[in-house]
Design a protein around this motif. Structure first.
Motif, mmCIF file in Angstrom:
data_model
loop_
_atom_site.group_PDB
_atom_site.id
_atom_site.type_symbol
_atom_site.label_atom_id
_atom_site.label_comp_id
_atom_site.label_asym_id
_atom_site.label_seq_id
_atom_site.Cartn_x
_atom_site.Cartn_y
_atom_site.Cartn_z
ATOM 1 N N ALA A 86 92.199 76.588 4.178
ATOM 2 C CA ALA A 86 90.745 76.109 4.161
ATOM 3 C C ALA A 86 89.582 76.789 4.987
ATOM 4 O O ALA A 86 89.791 76.912 5.121
ATOM 5 N N SER A 87 88.314 76.024 4.368
ATOM 6 C CA SER A 87 87.274 76.351 5.025
ATOM 7 C C SER A 87 87.407 75.582 6.187
ATOM 8 O O SER A 87 87.590 74.415 5.856
ATOM 9 N N ALA A 88 86.822 76.358 7.609
ATOM 10 C CA ALA A 88 86.672 75.381 8.168
ATOM 11 C C ALA A 88 84.900 74.786 8.303
ATOM 12 O O ALA A 88 84.025 75.448 8.611
ATOM 13 N N GLY A 89 84.905 73.310 9.195
ATOM 14 C CA GLY A 89 83.299 72.556 8.775
ATOM 15 C C GLY A 89 82.763 71.899 7.270
ATOM 16 O O GLY A 89 83.825 72.348 6.303
ATOM 17 N N PRO A 90 82.603 71.771 7.626
ATOM 18 C CA PRO A 90 81.993 70.781 5.874
ATOM 19 C C PRO A 90 81.006 72.154 5.361
ATOM 20 O O PRO A 90 81.149 73.464 5.182
ATOM 21 N N LEU A 91 81.599 71.496 3.698
ATOM 22 C CA LEU A 91 81.697 72.401 2.273
ATOM 23 C C LEU A 91 79.898 72.441 2.400
ATOM 24 O O LEU A 91 79.482 71.113 2.329
ATOM 25 N N THR A 92 79.792 73.676 1.391
ATOM 26 C CA THR A 92 77.917 73.412 0.599
ATOM 27 C C THR A 92 78.625 73.178 -0.828
ATOM 28 O O THR A 92 79.245 73.897 -1.894
ATOM 29 N N THR A 93 77.754 72.106 -1.527
ATOM 30 C CA THR A 93 77.370 71.851 -2.348
ATOM 31 C C THR A 93 77.160 72.617 -3.243
ATOM 32 O O THR A 93 75.735 72.932 -3.135
ATOM 33 N N VAL A 94 77.596 72.914 -4.495
ATOM 34 C CA VAL A 94 77.270 74.342 -5.557
ATOM 35 C C VAL A 94 77.472 73.465 -6.965
ATOM 36 O O VAL A 94 78.249 73.542 -6.933
ATOM 37 N N GLY A 129 83.778 78.108 2.052
ATOM 38 C CA GLY A 129 83.332 77.013 2.213
ATOM 39 C C GLY A 129 82.374 76.003 1.162
ATOM 40 O O GLY A 129 81.126 75.622 1.561
ATOM 41 N N ILE A 130 82.155 76.596 -0.020
ATOM 42 C CA ILE A 130 81.962 75.530 -1.443
ATOM 43 C C ILE A 130 82.565 74.319 -2.155
ATOM 44 O O ILE A 130 83.870 74.343 -2.555
ATOM 45 N N ASP A 131 82.041 73.643 -2.521
ATOM 46 C CA ASP A 131 82.233 72.146 -3.055
ATOM 47 C C ASP A 131 81.946 72.785 -4.134
ATOM 48 O O ASP A 131 80.629 72.050 -4.898
ATOM 49 N N LEU A 132 81.873 73.284 -5.512
ATOM 50 C CA LEU A 132 82.110 73.881 -7.248
ATOM 51 C C LEU A 132 81.882 72.354 -7.657
ATOM 52 O O LEU A 132 82.644 72.013 -8.164
ATOM 53 N N LYS A 133 80.563 71.924 -8.207
ATOM 54 C CA LYS A 133 80.385 70.873 -8.963
ATOM 55 C C LYS A 133 79.701 71.437 -10.342
ATOM 56 O O LYS A 133 78.980 71.870 -10.364
#
Length: 345
Positions: free
Chosen positions: A28-36, A64-68
């Motif tokens: 898991a990535s630490a911190g908020p995810l960046t939406t891509v 750290g990526i939230d892939l949409k």
């Protein structure tokens, strides 16, 4: 048919983009995810396997990526990328070159397939054993500007004149051929050719590269210069995770096929045998370049096809006027966002 395809794709993509990553493979990535956002070029298939593997196994989230995933619809992914409505999109070499020629803000950053994923296909019982026999026959096409010049080139190099009739394809290639609507088509060996064999309507195929036609990156990932300039770090993380997904798909095609189906059950759940065979074919013949690398692109490959498109008057500007100079290769593709060990000179 397009509306139905888009609707099916929307269900599958929405389901897959919202699914949780499988436990284990990605930390898991630490911190908020960046939406891509990533726009598909069609309904989910084995060209997309590495992406869904990376999503299912948590590689994107670990980066750290939230892939949409944006489902295929009425707007081409090249347009969505060039107008900055999507961060990334699935495209193909000639389509991207044509989009860039019109002034679109688009460039290729990852080659999904290293081998031309289209062949000339005829009915297996047609008696046609060489492209030179296609003179005077009827071709069922999709309307791409490259189709006719490419077919004429191949037929001539096989010893024919390159003269044939043309109709627009409104069904699968093998269905059109077996229904007598046409004599030849351009099916994908990694999907339609397998599908035709599985339903008892086999095709005889001719590889266009065997007749001197330049190899094509038939599936690639594109982005815009604007996005890459503003989000270089995110682009590198996205490609590192994507590369890991395709490396997994190349090494473990059966498991990768399972993950692709798991993410898209409504679309692919009833096509397991097709997906399994396609996944193995892509893993063994399409994902890796001759040096065994995945994702990389070369000047030689881009120049060969760009030269052909330009010399045949296929490239036009936004007003429809034929280009008076070839596009610069540096604007069409880059390896700069791949992990350093996978960049080619």
């Amino acid at each position: 048919m397009l509306a139905l395809t888009a609707a099916i794709g929307a269900v599958a993509a929405c389901s897959s983009s919202s699914s949780s990553a499988s436990a284990g493979s990605g930390s898991a990535s630490a911190g908020p995810l960046t939406t891509v956002t990533l726009a598909l070029d069609w309904t989910p298939n084995t060209n997309h396997t590495g992406i869904f593997v990376a999503q299912q196994l948590g590689y994107y989230k670990a980066a750290g990526i939230d892939l949409k995933i944006v489902p295929y619809g009425s707007t081409a992914p090249e347009t969505l990328v060039a107008t900055h409505k999507a961060d990334f999109g699935i495209s193909y070499q000639d389509g991207l070159t044509e989009a860039a020629a019109t002034g679109g803000d688009i460039t290729s950053i990852f080659a999904i397939t290293q081998k031309t994923d289209v062949v000339i296909g005829v009915r297996d019982d047609s008696g046609i054993t060489s492209p030179k026999q296609l003179d005077g026959k009827t071709y069922a096409g999709y309307g791409s500007p490259l189709e006719q010049p490419m077919l004429k080139y191949v037929i001539k190099h096989a010893g024919g004149t390159g003269a044939f009739k043309d109709v627009t394809l409104n069904t699968d290639a093998y269905q059109a051929l077996y229904a007598g609507q046409a004599d030849f088509a351009l099916p994908e060996p990694t999907w339609e050719v397998i599908q035709a064999r599985l339903v008892g309507k086999p095709l005889r195929t001719f590889d266009v590269s065997d007749y001197g036609f330049p190899p094509i990156y038939s599936a690639l990932i594109a982005s815009s210069h604007q996005y890459l300039s503003a989000h270089a770090d995110i682009a590198r993380k996205f490609l590192a995770a994507t590369l890991k997904g395709y490396q997994y798909a190349a090494a473990q095609p059966q498991q990768a096929a399972n993950l692709l189906i798991q993410a898209n059950r409504s679309v692919l759940g009833a096509q397991r045998e097709l997906v399994d065979q396609s996944a193995v074919l892509e893993a063994t013949q399409y994902y890796k370049d001759p040096a065994g690398k995945i994702g990389v692109q070369s000047d030689a490959r881009w120049k060969a096809l760009t030269d052909f498109l330009y010399s045949n008057g296929i490239l036009a500007d936004a007003s429809g006027k034929t280009l008076s100079a070839e596009p610069q290769l540096s604007s069409l593709y880059t390896n700069a966002y791949l992990p350093a060990s996978d960049q080619s000179p």
